[in-house]
Design a protein around this motif. Structure first.
Motif, PDB file in Angstrom:
ATOM      1  N   THR A 182       0.753  -1.145   0.003  1.00 39.55           N
ATOM      2  CA  THR A 182      -0.061  -0.057  -0.032  1.00 39.55           C
ATOM      3  C   THR A 182       0.902   1.234  -0.038  1.00 39.55           C
ATOM      4  O   THR A 182       2.127   1.381   0.827  1.00 39.55           O
ATOM      5  N   LYS A 183       0.446   2.194  -0.842  1.00 46.38           N
ATOM      6  CA  LYS A 183       1.146   3.312  -1.054  1.00 46.38           C
ATOM      7  C   LYS A 183       0.303   4.626  -0.234  1.00 46.38           C
ATOM      8  O   LYS A 183      -0.929   4.755  -0.744  1.00 46.38           O
ATOM      9  N   LEU A 184       0.856   5.257   0.464  1.00 48.99           N
ATOM     10  CA  LEU A 184       0.062   6.418   1.175  1.00 48.99           C
ATOM     11  C   LEU A 184       0.862   7.835   0.837  1.00 48.99           C
ATOM     12  O   LEU A 184       1.956   7.751   0.730  1.00 48.99           O
ATOM     13  N   HIS A 185       0.042   8.792   0.889  1.00 51.19           N
ATOM     14  CA  HIS A 185       0.689  10.283   0.622  1.00 51.19           C
ATOM     15  C   HIS A 185      -0.392  11.117   1.274  1.00 51.19           C
ATOM     16  O   HIS A 185      -1.536  11.178   1.284  1.00 51.19           O
ATOM     17  N   PHE A 186       0.526  12.025   2.392  1.00 50.78           N
ATOM     18  CA  PHE A 186      -0.311  12.710   3.149  1.00 50.78           C
ATOM     19  C   PHE A 186       0.576  13.808   3.674  1.00 50.78           C
ATOM     20  O   PHE A 186       1.747  13.889   3.543  1.00 50.78           O
ATOM     21  N   TYR A 187       0.075  14.890   4.370  1.00 53.62           N
ATOM     22  CA  TYR A 187       0.740  16.103   4.981  1.00 53.62           C
ATOM     23  C   TYR A 187       0.669  15.898   6.561  1.00 53.62           C
ATOM     24  O   TYR A 187      -0.703  15.903   7.066  1.00 53.62           O
ATOM     25  N   PHE A 188       1.602  16.341   7.201  1.00 57.24           N
ATOM     26  CA  PHE A 188       1.718  16.309   8.439  1.00 57.24           C
ATOM     27  C   PHE A 188       1.777  17.731   9.092  1.00 57.24           C
ATOM     28  O   PHE A 188       2.754  18.344   8.654  1.00 57.24           O
ATOM     29  N   HIS A 189       0.808  18.282   9.624  1.00 60.36           N
ATOM     30  CA  HIS A 189       0.938  19.457  10.173  1.00 60.36           C
ATOM     31  C   HIS A 189       1.473  19.731  11.786  1.00 60.36           C
ATOM     32  O   HIS A 189       0.540  19.376  12.525  1.00 60.36           O
ATOM     33  N   ASP A 190       2.497  20.056  11.747  1.00 58.38           N
ATOM     34  CA  ASP A 190       2.942  20.398  13.092  1.00 58.38           C
ATOM     35  C   ASP A 190       2.953  21.683  13.524  1.00 58.38           C
ATOM     36  O   ASP A 190       3.964  22.423  13.163  1.00 58.38           O
ATOM     37  N   ILE A 191       2.253  22.207  14.492  1.00 59.96           N
ATOM     38  CA  ILE A 191       1.902  23.453  14.990  1.00 59.96           C
ATOM     39  C   ILE A 191       2.446  23.490  16.492  1.00 59.96           C
ATOM     40  O   ILE A 191       1.828  23.031  17.135  1.00 59.96           O
ATOM     41  N   VAL A 192       3.271  24.388  16.547  1.00 51.85           N
ATOM     42  CA  VAL A 192       3.893  24.461  18.185  1.00 51.85           C
ATOM     43  C   VAL A 192       3.821  26.060  18.558  1.00 51.85           C
ATOM     44  O   VAL A 192       4.000  26.140  19.770  1.00 51.85           O
ATOM     45  N   SER A 193       3.071  26.836  17.953  1.00 49.73           N
ATOM     46  CA  SER A 193       2.907  28.186  18.110  1.00 49.73           C
ATOM     47  C   SER A 193       1.204  28.405  18.310  1.00 49.73           C
ATOM     48  O   SER A 193       0.599  27.696  17.916  1.00 49.73           O
ATOM     49  N   GLY A 194       1.041  29.520  18.741  1.00 43.43           N
ATOM     50  CA  GLY A 194      -0.457  30.051  18.938  1.00 43.43           C
ATOM     51  C   GLY A 194      -1.128  29.421  20.113  1.00 43.43           C
ATOM     52  O   GLY A 194      -0.465  28.687  21.048  1.00 43.43           O
ATOM     53  N   ASN A 195      -2.463  29.657  20.190  1.00 41.48           N
ATOM     54  CA  ASN A 195      -3.365  28.995  21.084  1.00 41.48           C
ATOM     55  C   ASN A 195      -3.778  27.723  21.282  1.00 41.48           C
ATOM     56  O   ASN A 195      -3.937  27.129  22.293  1.00 41.48           O
ATOM     57  N   SER A 196      -3.510  27.075  20.044  1.00 42.66           N
ATOM     58  CA  SER A 196      -3.931  25.859  20.167  1.00 42.66           C
ATOM     59  C   SER A 196      -3.065  24.892  19.278  1.00 42.66           C
ATOM     60  O   SER A 196      -2.972  24.244  18.262  1.00 42.66           O
ATOM     61  N   PRO A 197      -1.635  24.944  19.932  1.00 41.53           N
ATOM     62  CA  PRO A 197      -0.658  24.047  19.358  1.00 41.53           C
ATOM     63  C   PRO A 197      -0.988  22.582  19.376  1.00 41.53           C
ATOM     64  O   PRO A 197      -1.733  22.009  20.273  1.00 41.53           O
ATOM     65  N   THR A 198      -0.452  21.825  18.261  1.00 39.51           N
ATOM     66  CA  THR A 198      -0.449  20.298  18.123  1.00 39.51           C
ATOM     67  C   THR A 198       0.592  19.397  18.700  1.00 39.51           C
ATOM     68  O   THR A 198       0.400  18.375  18.709  1.00 39.51           O
ATOM     69  N   ALA A 199       1.695  20.256  19.080  1.00 41.51           N
ATOM     70  CA  ALA A 199       2.723  19.497  19.402  1.00 41.51           C
ATOM     71  C   ALA A 199       3.520  20.604  20.516  1.00 41.51           C
ATOM     72  O   ALA A 199       3.606  21.761  20.465  1.00 41.51           O
ATOM     73  N   MET A 200       3.773  20.152  21.827  1.00 39.51           N
ATOM     74  CA  MET A 200       4.605  20.924  22.593  1.00 39.51           C
ATOM     75  C   MET A 200       5.621  20.190  23.331  1.00 39.51           C
ATOM     76  O   MET A 200       5.638  18.999  23.494  1.00 39.51           O
ATOM     77  N   ARG A 201       6.625  20.977  23.853  1.00 39.87           N
ATOM     78  CA  ARG A 201       7.638  20.382  24.574  1.00 39.87           C
ATOM     79  C   ARG A 201       7.214  19.905  25.924  1.00 39.87           C
ATOM     80  O   ARG A 201       6.557  20.688  26.809  1.00 39.87           O
ATOM     81  N   VAL A 202       7.604  18.545  26.283  1.00 35.79           N
ATOM     82  CA  VAL A 202       7.361  18.024  27.403  1.00 35.79           C
ATOM     83  C   VAL A 202       8.358  18.030  28.455  1.00 35.79           C
ATOM     84  O   VAL A 202       8.283  17.433  29.682  1.00 35.79           O
ATOM     85  N   ALA A 203       9.573  17.944  27.806  1.00 33.27           N
ATOM     86  CA  ALA A 203      10.918  17.850  28.707  1.00 33.27           C
ATOM     87  C   ALA A 203      11.760  18.706  28.132  1.00 33.27           C
ATOM     88  O   ALA A 203      11.873  18.604  26.637  1.00 33.27           O
ATOM     89  N   GLN A 204      12.929  19.344  28.855  1.00 36.86           N
ATOM     90  CA  GLN A 204      14.041  19.804  28.427  1.00 36.86           C
ATOM     91  C   GLN A 204      14.993  19.565  29.236  1.00 36.86           C
ATOM     92  O   GLN A 204      14.932  19.479  30.566  1.00 36.86           O
ATOM     93  N   PRO A 205      16.338  19.563  28.664  1.00 32.62           N
ATOM     94  CA  PRO A 205      17.424  19.737  29.784  1.00 32.62           C
ATOM     95  C   PRO A 205      17.432  20.753  30.788  1.00 32.62           C
ATOM     96  O   PRO A 205      16.867  21.855  30.498  1.00 32.62           O
ATOM     97  N   ALA A 206      17.748  20.555  32.122  1.00 35.80           N
ATOM     98  CA  ALA A 206      17.787  21.479  33.158  1.00 35.80           C
ATOM     99  C   ALA A 206      19.002  22.711  33.016  1.00 35.80           C
ATOM    100  O   ALA A 206      18.609  23.595  33.350  1.00 35.80           O
ATOM    101  N   SER A 207      20.162  22.204  32.696  1.00 31.84           N
ATOM    102  CA  SER A 207      21.167  22.982  32.444  1.00 31.84           C
ATOM    103  C   SER A 207      21.843  23.243  31.244  1.00 31.84           C
ATOM    104  O   SER A 207      22.650  24.157  30.904  1.00 31.84           O
ATOM    105  N   TYR A 208      21.806  22.124  30.494  1.00 32.31           N
ATOM    106  CA  TYR A 208      22.568  21.879  29.210  1.00 32.31           C
ATOM    107  C   TYR A 208      21.874  22.551  27.987  1.00 32.31           C
ATOM    108  O   TYR A 208      20.598  22.511  27.878  1.00 32.31           O
ATOM    109  N   THR A 209      22.335  23.391  27.223  1.00 33.41           N
ATOM    110  CA  THR A 209      21.949  23.916  26.033  1.00 33.41           C
ATOM    111  C   THR A 209      22.768  23.869  24.733  1.00 33.41           C
ATOM    112  O   THR A 209      23.927  23.734  25.185  1.00 33.41           O
TER     113      THR A 209
END
Length: 189
Positions: free
Chosen positions: A46-73
């Motif tokens: 089966t071959k599939l074709h679609f578009y993935f909408h990753d929204i991190v900004s605004g009032n209704s994000p569909t992706a959000m940060r749930v963890a980040q390093p405490a001191s390392y950047t």
């Protein structure tokens, strides 16, 4: 009697709404019976074709940060973990037909380049694949034009799926929102 018909109508509407996106769930005996017949089944591609909408900004994000390093950047965002419930559509426009959702985690897993660990379920809600899913697990070097990631399993019509998902960024803005084109080829029973 009028209240009964109103209640019956409301219940019917709720049940119809719930069934529009369903999960294919069979009891263990039905699944075992399915496996007993696998020798007589023909493998499908089966071959599939679609578009993935990753929204991190605004009032209704569909992706959000749930963890980040405490001191390392780092310049690559190493250690940042994102949880996503992104819309999958038939076209790149946000108002295109919704065909499913991409639900899972992506995390910056490289200290040297922008490379994500992707663990994502493509959950389909449209047409012949409604209620079925594909599972992706792999490395996504997001700055490459094309990224190839393995499909490692599936459910519903995609039982025992294996294959390849090829991703290409369609658009990206300075807020971090992205639309990614996916071409997926899977073998399944």
């Amino acid at each position: 009697m009028g209240r009964f018909y109103i209640l019956l109508t409301l219940c019917s509407m709720i049940l119809m709404g719930l069934s529009s996106v369903h999960c294919i769930a069979e009891d263990p005996v039905a699944v075992e019976d399915w496996f007993k017949g696998i020798n007589t089944m023909k493998e499908k591609i089966t071959k599939l074709h679609f578009y993935f909408h990753d929204i991190v900004s605004g009032n209704s994000p569909t992706a959000m940060r749930v963890a980040q390093p405490a001191s390392y950047t780092s310049l690559t965002g190493f250690g940042n973990v994102m949880m996503a419930d992104d819309v999958l559509t038939s076209g790149p426009e946000p108002n295109s037909t919704v065909v499913g959702r991409a639900q899972g985690i992506y995390a910056s897993a490289s200290m040297e380049d922008l490379g994500f660990l992707m663990t994502m379920n493509f959950v389909f809600s449209d047409g012949d694949f409604n209620g079925s899913s594909l599972s992706l697990l792999g490395r996504n070097p997001v700055l490459h034009e094309y990224r190839e990631m393995p499909i490692v399993g599936g459910s519903g019509v995609f039982r025992l799926a294996r294959g390849i998902a090829t991703a290409k960024t369609y658009s990206f803005n300075l807020l971090g929102d992205a639309v990614v084109e996916y071409n997926v080829v899977v073998s399944h029973y």
